[in-house]
Write an enzyme that holds these catalytic residues in place. Structure first.
Site, PDB file in Angstrom:
ATOM      1  N   SER A  59      26.831  14.060 -51.274  1.00 56.06           N
ATOM      2  CA  SER A  59      25.608  14.281 -50.753  1.00 56.06           C
ATOM      3  C   SER A  59      24.540  14.153 -51.416  1.00 56.06           C
ATOM      4  O   SER A  59      24.301  14.627 -52.620  1.00 56.06           O
ATOM      5  CB  SER A  59      25.757  15.788 -50.191  1.00 56.06           C
ATOM      6  OG  SER A  59      24.548  16.344 -49.729  1.00 56.06           O
ATOM      7  N   GLU A 101      22.284   6.260 -45.485  1.00 56.72           N
ATOM      8  CA  GLU A 101      21.174   6.181 -44.962  1.00 56.72           C
ATOM      9  C   GLU A 101      20.333   4.925 -45.149  1.00 56.72           C
ATOM     10  O   GLU A 101      19.573   4.193 -44.575  1.00 56.72           O
ATOM     11  CB  GLU A 101      20.386   7.467 -45.490  1.00 56.72           C
ATOM     12  CG  GLU A 101      18.715   7.495 -45.035  1.00 56.72           C
ATOM     13  CD  GLU A 101      18.059   8.578 -45.214  1.00 56.72           C
ATOM     14  OE1 GLU A 101      16.790   8.250 -45.264  1.00 56.72           O
ATOM     15  OE2 GLU A 101      18.655   9.737 -45.594  1.00 56.72           O
TER      16      GLU A 101
END
Length: 333
Positions: free
Chosen positions: A234, A137
């Site tokens: 994650s 991201e």
């Protein structure tokens, strides 16, 4: 054959937990593309950070690649899906240069951060991105702007070392999956050093990250153990482990499946917390609860702090395809 201990165990089950609307949308896009165009459908990077989901999609015909040049020239007619984490602007350009048909599964809330960063830049501000180096991201957000237009800040120590050319022309955004508390400390430090720094038009940390952390804070105090279902890569899942430890759980672990729980070294436990990162399917949460039921007399208590009703529609190109319960059975159980 396992022998039940007969020992009572309370599981504080967090809500919300598991899939958020952005993750659900990204998975649907891959499944719908497979139904509409047939296999293979290529996916650049893991569609979401969860091995169970990735393997389920592979079984349906998805092929995961890290870069577009891994797609054979003979398969240029096949769709390629960009992951929920977002991509730099160079990636769609590369796809167009290669005459690839692509579907962008970037979470709408990540896209919102991209737009906020672009807005800062267009208003003449240097962009400060609070996030973790190397996360997809962050790579995607930094890649929305020219090189040098964005500075990454990971810690409060980074704030102290940051020396922008014009301290009066700064604007910040954040990665969507950060610890709410840690990020607040970093932003406070930034604002103390650079009082003219501009905030984004809306909160960057997404609702799902905030909601899951709030539920963990509710369930963690006094727990002997806190389990978070999620992958090691994650970000939002790892933050939940940290939140659980800070909120009062004696121990917190990140696990991908029930088989990863260190059963022989759990010690005496009477209360555990259980949550799941935004890319972890509910079927694994149920698997873990059943694994405890095989060993203990389990009582499940709900720790619910919010109700989520968000739903992000897929792109128009896939809306003519019907998605059935059976299509998603590999993640829903």
């Amino acid at each position: 054959m396992l022998q039940k201990t007969g020992q009572p165990l309370t599981i504080r089950l967090c809500g919300p937990r598991g899939f958020c609307a952005g993750v659900d949308r990204a998975i649907q896009i891959v499944v719908l593309a497979l139904k509409k165009y047939g296999a293979p459908v290529y996916v650049r990077h893991e569609i979401v950070h969860n091995r169970y989901v990735v393997e389920g999609l592979q079984n349906l015909g998805a092929v995961f690649v890290e870069e577009l040049d891994e797609i054979p020239a003979t398969h240029r007619h096949c769709p390629v899906v960009f992951s929920a984490h977002g991509v730099p602007k160079s990636v769609p350009r590369d796809a167009e240069d290669r005459h690839l048909f692509y579907l962008d599964a970037t979470c709408p809330l990540v896209s919102k951060v991209h737009k906020q960063a672009i807005r800062h830049y267009r208003l003449g501000r240097h962009v400060v991105l609070v996030g973790h180096a190397g996360h997809p991201e962050v790579i995607g957000t930094m890649g929305q702007l020219p090189q040098g237009a964005v500075s990454l800040i990971e810690t409060e120590e980074d704030v102290a070392a940051f020396s922008p050319e014009d301290p009066a022309a700064l604007g910040f955004v954040t990665q969507t999956t950060l610890s709410v508390d840690d990020t607040a400390g970093i932003i406070t430090a930034l604002q103390a050093r650079f009082p003219e720094m501009q905030a984004p038009a809306a909160e960057s940390i997404c609702y799902a990250t905030t909601n899951r952390q709030d539920a963990v804070k509710e369930a963690a105090p006094g727990a002997d153990l806190f389990l978070v279902v999620g992958a090691p890569n994650s970000s939002n899942s790892r933050r939940l482990v940290e939140v659980a430890e800070r909120a009062g759980s004696k121990r917190a672990l990140l696990v991908q499946r029930a088989s990863e729980i260190p059963w022989d070294s759990l010690g005496p436990i009477r209360t555990i917390g259980l949550s799941a990162g935004a890319s972890a399917p509910e079927i694994i949460v149920n698997e873990i609860i059943e694994a405890f039921r095989e060993r203990f007399e389990v009582t499940v208590e709900l720790a619910v702090t919010a109700e989520e009703t968000e739903d992000f529609p897929v792109m128009r190109a896939l809306r003519d395809v019907e998605l059935t319960r059976a299509d998603m059975a590999f993640v829903n159980g």
